[in-house]
Design an enzyme around this catalytic site. Structure first.
Site, PDB file in Angstrom:
ATOM      1  N   ASP A   1       4.664  -1.979   5.728  1.00 51.30           N
ATOM      2  CA  ASP A   1       4.569  -2.702   6.181  1.00 51.30           C
ATOM      3  C   ASP A   1       3.828  -3.923   6.686  1.00 51.30           C
ATOM      4  OD1 ASP A   1       6.254  -3.962   8.724  1.00 51.30           O
ATOM      5  OD2 ASP A   1       6.690  -2.490   9.211  1.00 51.30           O
ATOM      6  N   TYR A   2       3.707  -4.656   7.328  1.00 53.47           N
ATOM      7  CA  TYR A   2       3.565  -6.139   7.029  1.00 53.47           C
ATOM      8  C   TYR A   2       1.885  -5.245   7.391  1.00 53.47           C
ATOM      9  CZ  TYR A   2       1.743 -11.295   8.135  1.00 53.47           C
ATOM     10  OH  TYR A   2       1.385 -12.374   7.740  1.00 53.47           O
TER      11      TYR A   2
END
Length: 755
Positions: free
Chosen positions: A285-286
């Protein structure tokens, strides 16, 4: 001798199954093998790099110097860029300027639609309509693919039992079985079994794993649970997506057994790859790899090493793999085989998407014009919004409204467009959304209107929401004057429809709330309207279950519409006036109070179950244990009467089934749809078992006056669970089968399982 032959057969079957799972397209294998033989270590690491370029940033880091990195072959994909024109420019940089001309992946958050927005996922789950879910995913894929994208970060399948967590809006609720069915439907809709079709996209199941179980309902927070709970209560939807062939998996922000998911080798390699047989790519994820430093896992180089060795393939935005990967390989801390395996999986995804044959497969202005906001997608948006609505209460059949009635529509969301498309609407255009007022005017309905209240009054919250595109405008009139205007309008009406709830930014990522009731000033408006003596229909727009105890006691009807998407206004008006009959059922429990959280239907018993006549039993002093609205609850404008259920047998053993049949009669005045739900309880187990678990459901159309026989086949597969040794099996003994209209409204039969 017979036993030896049987063993040989079993081993042979296992060998062929294993080889079938590990097999690849020979042409793809040869192509990628040749390509990788030409790649430098830096170019291989480049394929593992996913920077952000474009119109939308969902985290604290903006990637720098991306164009030059693309030219050097140091980018595998781009996050946040779409539209044929923008995608073409970046793809040309890769194909025309990099040494090996490897095309890019283009990924984006297409959560509940791309441009045409459908109901938020929690609302879509409330439809309990798997064909609808798959069609929504299919339409979303077609629109996204026409807009230059080939990879989407959906479905989000995290089990969530705490409505304070903002991201409950993005998932399918609290139940593993329903969540698994929706996960399969979404993967099938997005990928359609053939990624080379230009109308399909690579799906991403997220967030692996356990993200919805954060402590205190606070986003990104710590998760801690036993493995037996993981396997029995949280893993099923992820596994269902893997079994459906999902092309990529995104890791979660939280830790699991003390190690963050993005560096957790047990999770990514031992469980996902070895135990579940997953062969696709894994993406962080980011900046979740970078964030392992804040978790306390070491410096940038240390977390890079941890993540690569855990089995991570692609680094979203953090750019640690290209920063430290080569040094780690040269020092022997990460093997070249590990880098090669990650690079291969990313190249395989590109091959399956057809990008090596045509890097511009997803770049077509003509397709974009034809697909985006097409008539069929808008019609589907309306249909999905209708089917997602849940009629929570309807005293004395106050709904549907009659056109002959004088109806006052009151509330800040009556003429609102911005909030209708909800959170995680990404590329959605709120200006295309149809408000309730616009739908009323288009249908020539006669009504009166007053705003009654601001959507948000708290100055700090208002600023926070507007800093993130909330676009909430405060009325110059005071709260008291707005209420006075609304009361004046209400007194002249036969029925009041109050349209209230949350701003879209009050749910979603980084939008947890400690108080999940209606804002105080909205409650003040409702109390003033109640004092007029007029019947009140409360229409809710929100992204999570709310605490509505006062509203339940004082409103004549409550219609939960969630955030319904582009055609929400048309759908709401059709339901209010009876052109459509609500059929939604809750996929997440509504608590009476935040003090009950976490609250979910498939809980376990204590050794001292609630007994009002005994002091020392498990209960609250001030409220009942029961929820306000249970999982599976949802009313209709008609009435469904359940007859006496029957079982075809009273015992079951392997390779057999028993059938439960129940007659359901539409005894009301409208045609309608009913979701018939089957729950099972394992009465005695080697480990404690839930009081009930959803095992099947059927959504059936029943005309008024009609009776249908609804049947469910039960096999021993429905009785299996993970025991203390994490062995998946069933145990002999007594079981209860429960069938009904909601988890708290069932009839119970018993049967025995034998071995």
């Amino acid at each position: 001798m017979m036993l030896r032959r049987l063993l040989v057969i079993v081993l042979s079957v296992g060998f062929f199954v294993a080889n079938a799972q590990n097999s690849h397209d020979p042409k793809m294998d040869a192509f990628i093998r040749e390509l990788m033989s030409k790649m430098t270590l830096e170019e291989k690491l480049g394929q593992l790099n996913l920077p952000s370029v474009g119109f939308d940033v969902t985290g604290p880091i903006v990637s720098q110097g991306v164009e030059e990195k693309i030219k050097k072959g140091l980018v595998g994909g781009v996050f946040n860029t779409f539209t044929p024109n923008a995608v073409k420019k970046l793809q040309e940089l890769a194909v025309n300027n990099s040494r090996l001309k490897i095309p890019l992946l283009f990924g984006y958050d297409v959560i509940h639609g791309h441009k045409t927005i459908f109901p938020i996922n929690l609302g879509l789950a409330a439809s309990w309509d798997m064909a609808l879910v798959e069609n929504v995913a299919k339409a979303s894929a077609a629109e996204a693919a026409a807009d230059g994208l080939n990879w989407v970060y959906s479905p989000m399948v995290d089990i969530a039992r705490d409505p304070r967590w903002g991201r409950v809006s993005e998932g399918s609720g609290e139940d593993p079985y329903l969540g698994a069915e929706i996960a399969k439907a979404m993967v099938n809709g997005l990928q359609q079994g053939d990624l080379s079709k230009p109308t399909t996209v690579l799906a991403t199941v997220k967030h692996f794993a356990l993200y919805g179980a954060g402590e205190a309902g606070r986003d990104y927070n710590t998760v801690d649970m036993s493995r037996i709970r993981m396997f029995n209560e949280y893993f099923l939807p992820y596994k269902a997506a893997v079994d459906a062939g999902v092309g990529s998996v995104m890791t979660s922000f939280n830790e699991i057994e003390g190690v963050p998911a993005s560096g957790n080798k047990w999770l990514l390699t031992d469980l996902l790859r070895k135990q579940w047989g997953y062969k696709g790519m894994i993406v962080s994820d980011y900046t979740s790899i970078n964030e392992m430093m804040a978790h306390g896992m070491g410096d940038a180089k240390a977390v890079t090493e941890l993540s690569l060795n855990a089995g991570m393939d692609m680094d979203m935005v953090g750019e640690l793999f290209i920063g430290y990967g080569a040094e780690l390989v040269k020092s022997g801390k990460v093997s070249i085989e590990t880098i090669d395996a990650a690079c291969r999986r990313i190249l395989e995804a590109k091959y399956k998407l057809g990008l090596f044959k045509d890097p511009y497969l997803y770049v077509s202005e003509e397709r974009a014009k034809a697909e985006i906001f097409s008539a069929d997608k808008l019609a589907l948006s309306k249909d999905a919004a209708v089917k997602s609505m849940v009629l929570l209460k309807n005293d004395q059949q106050i709904l549907p409204l009659q056109t002959s009635q004088k109806v006052a529509f009151i509330g800040p969301l009556v003429n609102d467009q911005r909030n209708l498309i909800g959170s995680w609407s990404a590329a959605g255009d709120w200006k295309q959304a149809v408000s309730i007022q616009a739908a009323l005017d288009a249908g020539n309905y006669k009504y009166t209107y007053a705003k009654g209240a601001n959507l948000v009054e708290d100055p700090a919250l208002l600023k926070r929401l507007n800093d993130h595109d909330g676009r909430i405008e405060s009325d110059p009139l005071t709260s008291e004057k707005l209420i006075a205007q609304a009361v004046k309008v209400a007194k002249k009406a036969d029925v009041v429809v109050a349209v209230l709830g949350e701003a879209f930014g009050m749910s979603g990522e980084a939008a947890s709330r400690s108080d999940i009731g209606l804002p105080e000033h909205q409650q003040k408006l409702l109390k003033a309207l109640k004092a007029t003596g007029k019947p009140i229909v409360l229409v809710l727009m929100n992204g999570r279950p709310l605490t509505l105890s006062w509203e339940d006691q004082n409103m004549s009807a409550i219609l939960e519409t969630w955030f319904g998407g582009t055609k929400a206004g048309d759908a709401i008006v059709d339901v209010l006036y009876g052109k459509a009959n609500p059929s939604g059922k809750l996929s997440m429990t509504f608590p009476r109070s935040v003090g009950q959280i976490p609250i979910y239907y498939n809980h376990k018993n204590t050794g001292r179950p609630m007994d009002e006549n005994q002091k020392y039993t498990s209960k609250y002093l001030d409220i009942p244990n029961t929820p306000l609205y249970a999982f599976g609850h949802g009313l209709s404008y008609t009435q469904f009467t359940y007859g006496t259920p029957e079982l075809s047998a009273t015992s079951i053993q392997p390779n057999q089934k028993i059938t439960l049949t129940v007659p359901v009669t539409n005894s009301g005045n409208y045609d309608g749809e009913e979701v018939v739900q089957l729950y099972i309880q394992d009465v005695v187990g080697s480990v404690t078992r839930p009081v009930q678990e959803l095992k099947a459901f059927k959504k059936v159309k029943i005309a008024k006056g009609q009776t249908v026989q609804v049947s469910f086949d039960i096999t021993v597969e429905d009785l299996k669970f993970y025991n203390a040794d994490l062995t998946f099996d069933y145990e002999a003994g007594k079981f209860r089968a429960m069938v009904g209209t909601a988890s708290d409204k069932v009839q119970t039969l018993t049967f025995d399982a034998v071995k």
